[in-house]
Scaffold this motif. Structure first.
Motif, PDB file in Angstrom:
ATOM      1  N   GLY A  77       0.808  -1.215   0.000  1.00 27.51           N
ATOM      2  CA  GLY A  77       0.000   0.000   0.000  1.00 27.51           C
ATOM      3  C   GLY A  77       0.838   1.260   0.000  1.00 27.51           C
ATOM      4  N   LEU A  78       0.206   2.358   0.416  1.00 29.12           N
ATOM      5  CA  LEU A  78       0.811   3.685   0.354  1.00 29.12           C
ATOM      6  C   LEU A  78       1.595   3.982   1.632  1.00 29.12           C
ATOM      7  CD1 LEU A  78      -2.268   5.300  -1.318  1.00 29.12           C
ATOM      8  CD2 LEU A  78      -0.006   5.162  -2.358  1.00 29.12           C
ATOM      9  N   VAL A  79       2.636   3.170   1.836  1.00 28.78           N
ATOM     10  CA  VAL A  79       3.556   3.415   2.937  1.00 28.78           C
ATOM     11  C   VAL A  79       4.531   4.512   2.510  1.00 28.78           C
ATOM     12  CG1 VAL A  79       3.328   1.117   3.941  1.00 28.78           C
ATOM     13  CG2 VAL A  79       4.989   1.486   2.102  1.00 28.78           C
ATOM     14  N   LYS A  80       5.566   4.747   3.298  1.00 29.55           N
ATOM     15  CA  LYS A  80       6.528   5.776   2.885  1.00 29.55           C
ATOM     16  C   LYS A  80       7.386   5.243   1.733  1.00 29.55           C
ATOM     17  CE  LYS A  80       9.579   4.550   6.736  1.00 29.55           C
ATOM     18  NZ  LYS A  80      10.080   5.046   8.017  1.00 29.55           N
ATOM     19  N   PRO A  81       8.001   6.122   0.967  1.00 27.41           N
ATOM     20  CA  PRO A  81       8.786   5.679  -0.186  1.00 27.41           C
ATOM     21  C   PRO A  81       9.886   4.694   0.203  1.00 27.41           C
ATOM     22  CG  PRO A  81       8.439   8.050  -0.253  1.00 27.41           C
ATOM     23  CD  PRO A  81       7.949   7.584   1.081  1.00 27.41           C
ATOM     24  N   ILE A  82       9.983   3.580  -0.538  1.00 23.50           N
ATOM     25  CA  ILE A  82      10.985   2.555  -0.260  1.00 23.50           C
ATOM     26  C   ILE A  82      11.536   2.008  -1.574  1.00 23.50           C
ATOM     27  CG2 ILE A  82      10.073   1.812   1.983  1.00 23.50           C
ATOM     28  CD1 ILE A  82       8.563  -0.411   0.588  1.00 23.50           C
ATOM     29  N   GLU A  83      12.664   1.324  -1.497  1.00 16.01           N
ATOM     30  CA  GLU A  83      13.220   0.667  -2.673  1.00 16.01           C
ATOM     31  C   GLU A  83      12.382  -0.555  -3.021  1.00 16.01           C
ATOM     32  OE1 GLU A  83      17.333  -0.319  -2.119  1.00 16.01           O
ATOM     33  OE2 GLU A  83      17.975   1.605  -2.953  1.00 16.01           O
ATOM     34  N   ALA A  84      12.520  -0.999  -4.258  1.00 12.66           N
ATOM     35  CA  ALA A  84      11.820  -2.205  -4.686  1.00 12.66           C
ATOM     36  C   ALA A  84      12.315  -3.403  -3.886  1.00 12.66           C
ATOM     37  CB  ALA A  84      12.056  -2.432  -6.181  1.00 12.66           C
ATOM     38  N   GLY A  85      11.449  -4.411  -3.766  1.00 10.18           N
ATOM     39  CA  GLY A  85      11.842  -5.630  -3.069  1.00 10.18           C
ATOM     40  C   GLY A  85      10.714  -6.213  -2.258  1.00 10.18           C
ATOM     41  N   VAL A  86      11.043  -7.255  -1.479  1.00  9.11           N
ATOM     42  CA  VAL A  86      10.085  -7.943  -0.616  1.00  9.11           C
ATOM     43  C   VAL A  86      10.321  -7.487   0.819  1.00  9.11           C
ATOM     44  CG1 VAL A  86       9.140 -10.175   0.091  1.00  9.11           C
ATOM     45  CG2 VAL A  86      10.250  -9.940  -2.148  1.00  9.11           C
ATOM     46  N   TYR A 125       4.083 -10.843   4.025  1.00 18.09           N
ATOM     47  CA  TYR A 125       4.976  -9.991   3.260  1.00 18.09           C
ATOM     48  C   TYR A 125       4.175  -9.074   2.332  1.00 18.09           C
ATOM     49  CZ  TYR A 125       8.184 -13.761   4.590  1.00 18.09           C
ATOM     50  OH  TYR A 125       8.896 -14.688   5.293  1.00 18.09           O
ATOM     51  N   ILE A 126       4.855  -8.014   1.878  1.00 15.77           N
ATOM     52  CA  ILE A 126       4.396  -7.262   0.718  1.00 15.77           C
ATOM     53  C   ILE A 126       5.573  -7.201  -0.248  1.00 15.77           C
ATOM     54  CG2 ILE A 126       2.786  -5.852   2.086  1.00 15.77           C
ATOM     55  CD1 ILE A 126       4.792  -3.483   1.578  1.00 15.77           C
ATOM     56  N   ALA A 127       5.309  -6.825  -1.496  1.00 10.76           N
ATOM     57  CA  ALA A 127       6.389  -6.712  -2.481  1.00 10.76           C
ATOM     58  C   ALA A 127       6.086  -5.589  -3.457  1.00 10.76           C
ATOM     59  CB  ALA A 127       6.559  -8.025  -3.249  1.00 10.76           C
ATOM     60  N   ASP A 128       7.121  -4.811  -3.775  1.00 10.08           N
ATOM     61  CA  ASP A 128       7.036  -3.752  -4.783  1.00 10.08           C
ATOM     62  C   ASP A 128       5.731  -2.951  -4.670  1.00 10.08           C
ATOM     63  OD1 ASP A 128       9.494  -4.498  -5.752  1.00 10.08           O
ATOM     64  OD2 ASP A 128       8.693  -5.696  -7.400  1.00 10.08           O
ATOM     65  N   PRO A 129       5.534  -2.251  -3.542  1.00 13.76           N
ATOM     66  CA  PRO A 129       4.309  -1.451  -3.409  1.00 13.76           C
ATOM     67  C   PRO A 129       4.315  -0.267  -4.367  1.00 13.76           C
ATOM     68  CG  PRO A 129       5.826  -0.954  -1.626  1.00 13.76           C
ATOM     69  CD  PRO A 129       6.421  -2.117  -2.374  1.00 13.76           C
ATOM     70  N   VAL A 130       3.186   0.401  -4.470  1.00 11.12           N
ATOM     71  CA  VAL A 130       3.046   1.495  -5.436  1.00 11.12           C
ATOM     72  C   VAL A 130       3.959   2.673  -5.128  1.00 11.12           C
ATOM     73  CG1 VAL A 130       0.700   0.893  -6.101  1.00 11.12           C
ATOM     74  CG2 VAL A 130       1.061   2.421  -4.150  1.00 11.12           C
ATOM     75  N   VAL A 131       4.503   2.723  -3.905  1.00  2.00           N
ATOM     76  CA  VAL A 131       5.373   3.835  -3.526  1.00  2.00           C
ATOM     77  C   VAL A 131       6.855   3.503  -3.693  1.00  2.00           C
ATOM     78  CG1 VAL A 131       3.768   4.979  -1.967  1.00  2.00           C
ATOM     79  CG2 VAL A 131       5.173   3.088  -1.115  1.00  2.00           C
ATOM     80  N   HIS A 154       2.563   1.703 -10.727  1.00  2.88           N
ATOM     81  CA  HIS A 154       2.204   0.282 -10.642  1.00  2.88           C
ATOM     82  C   HIS A 154       3.476  -0.566 -10.613  1.00  2.88           C
ATOM     83  CE1 HIS A 154      -1.196   2.454 -12.469  1.00  2.88           C
ATOM     84  NE2 HIS A 154      -1.951   1.614 -11.776  1.00  2.88           N
ATOM     85  N   ALA A 155       4.228  -0.417  -9.519  1.00  2.00           N
ATOM     86  CA  ALA A 155       5.554  -1.028  -9.448  1.00  2.00           C
ATOM     87  C   ALA A 155       5.507  -2.544  -9.570  1.00  2.00           C
ATOM     88  CB  ALA A 155       6.233  -0.629  -8.137  1.00  2.00           C
ATOM     89  N   LEU A 156       4.548  -3.171  -8.915  1.00  2.00           N
ATOM     90  CA  LEU A 156       4.501  -4.635  -8.899  1.00  2.00           C
ATOM     91  C   LEU A 156       4.357  -5.197 -10.304  1.00  2.00           C
ATOM     92  CD1 LEU A 156       4.433  -7.203  -7.165  1.00  2.00           C
ATOM     93  CD2 LEU A 156       1.946  -6.951  -7.043  1.00  2.00           C
TER      94      LEU A 156
END
Length: 355
Positions: A77-86, A125-131, A154-156
């Motif tokens: 979801g719309l968490v704070k900006p992060i790098e791609a990954g799990v 887990y989550i992976a590649d969120p929109v942020v 749409h990063a995922l």
């Protein structure tokens, strides 16, 4: 028997659920939500228990015992900006999802996953969120310091489809320069430079091409006038940007397929607006090519709109001079979620820590 993985993808009008045994899909469920059901909840976060119970009921009806699960993974979801990954769902992430500054059904993905996982004693887990944010410093600037450009896309699906294309042609994603356009209810067009998305549009609430439900970039002066016209509340205007903008505002429908049927039946205005959307997507592709100095190995079109031949043909006519165009219709989000969980379960990668 392999790892049992439950993938959860909450959307505005449905919750998609898929069950995998390793990479073999065993269940694919779409739980529909009517407008009346959604309207019963003041805020998206209030739907958490309702959607979770619906998922558990659907799995039980299919005869699946959730105690067999090895992991649960939700759309980020719309968490704070992060790098791609799990990322493993932890207390910090749960807090940020629960108190997200922007409402979106994807905020429920990690929360539902964590509640089901904790119930059966496995990890979520989550992976590649929109942020996902890998933008260069240059890409963040707008003409006002108070209004920096933001990475919400749409990063995922973009990352998964880009990797799928690279696997197909025998190349490494990290060695390629790609422009990827995800075309769905929202539209995001991104520059994938050697495995990192160095520039993209905020596809949620006001940047890039207009989309079936979103206004995209609109003239700033006219927006200011609209804001101070006294006709609309802040909530009204936010809804016009995301939910009631784009094709909905112009033509009263968010279905490109339906609108193309209207065009074929003689609706000239629908034809003009569909072409205008395609024109805007084409311009955005050109801009992202420029972000990589014109060095583009391929342009990838994905998302539900990529099923519609007139849109794809329009973009091909305007952008094929840049690079070869590959079309992967639909969304590969459930498979992408599964693959991200599977590499963690197999020990191929270690999940990142959200802080």
């Amino acid at each position: 028997m392999g790892f049992k993985i439950l993938a959860i993808n909450p959307g505005s009008t449905s919750t998609k659920v898929a069950l995998f045994d390793n990479d073999t899909q065993q269940l694919d469920l779409t739980l529909r939500h009517t407008a009346e059901q959604i309207a019963a909840f003041p805020n998206v976060i209030d739907q958490l228990q309702w959607r979770k119970d619906m998922i558990l009921k659907a799995l039980a009806e299919q005869g699946f015992d959730v105690r067999q699960l090895s992991a649960v993974i939700g759309r980020g979801g719309l968490v704070k900006p992060i790098e791609a990954g799990v990322y493993e769902v932890n207390e910090a992430m749960k807090h940020d999802l629960t108190n997200a500054t922007m409402e979106h059904a994807s905020n429920l993905g990690g929360l539902i996953a964590e509640q089901i996982a904790s119930q059966v004693g496995v990890k979520a887990y989550i992976a590649d969120p929109v942020v996902v944010d890998e933008m260069t410093e240059m890409a963040r600037y707008s003409g006002l310091p108070e209004c920096p450009r933001r990475s919400i896309f749409h990063a995922l699906n973009q990352k998964a489809t880009a990797r799928l294309h690279c696997d197909k042609i025998g190349k490494r994603y990290e060695d390629m320069n790609l422009v990827v356009a995800h075309m769905g209810g929202g539209i995001s067009v991104s520059a994938h430079c050697k495995g990192r998305v160095i520039d993209t549009n905020n596809a949620l609430d006001g940047d890039g091409p207009f989309a079936p439900e979103r206004a995209g970039t609109i003239p700033a002066g006219e927006l200011v006038e609209l804001c101070f016209s006294g006709k609309y509340t802040k909530r009204d205007l936010k809804k016009m940007l995301a939910g009631k903008g784009g094709l909905v505002a112009h033509l009263g429908s968010n279905s490109v397929m339906h609108l193309i049927e209207r065009v074929e039946a003689g609706d000239k205005q629908a034809g003009v607006v569909i072409d205008a959307m395609s024109y805007n997507i084409s311009k955005a592709i050109g801009a992202m090519a420029a972000a990589m100095s014109g060095s583009v190995d391929a342009i990838i079109l994905t998302g539900g709109i990529a099923y519609n031949e007139p849109v794809v043909k329009y973009i091909e006519e305007h952008c094929s001079f840049i690079a070869p165009i590959a079309v992967y219709p639909g969304e590969n989000e459930m498979e992408a979620l599964m693959l991200n969980a599977l590499v963690v379960l197999k020990g191929t990668i270690t999940p990142k820590v959200y802080a």
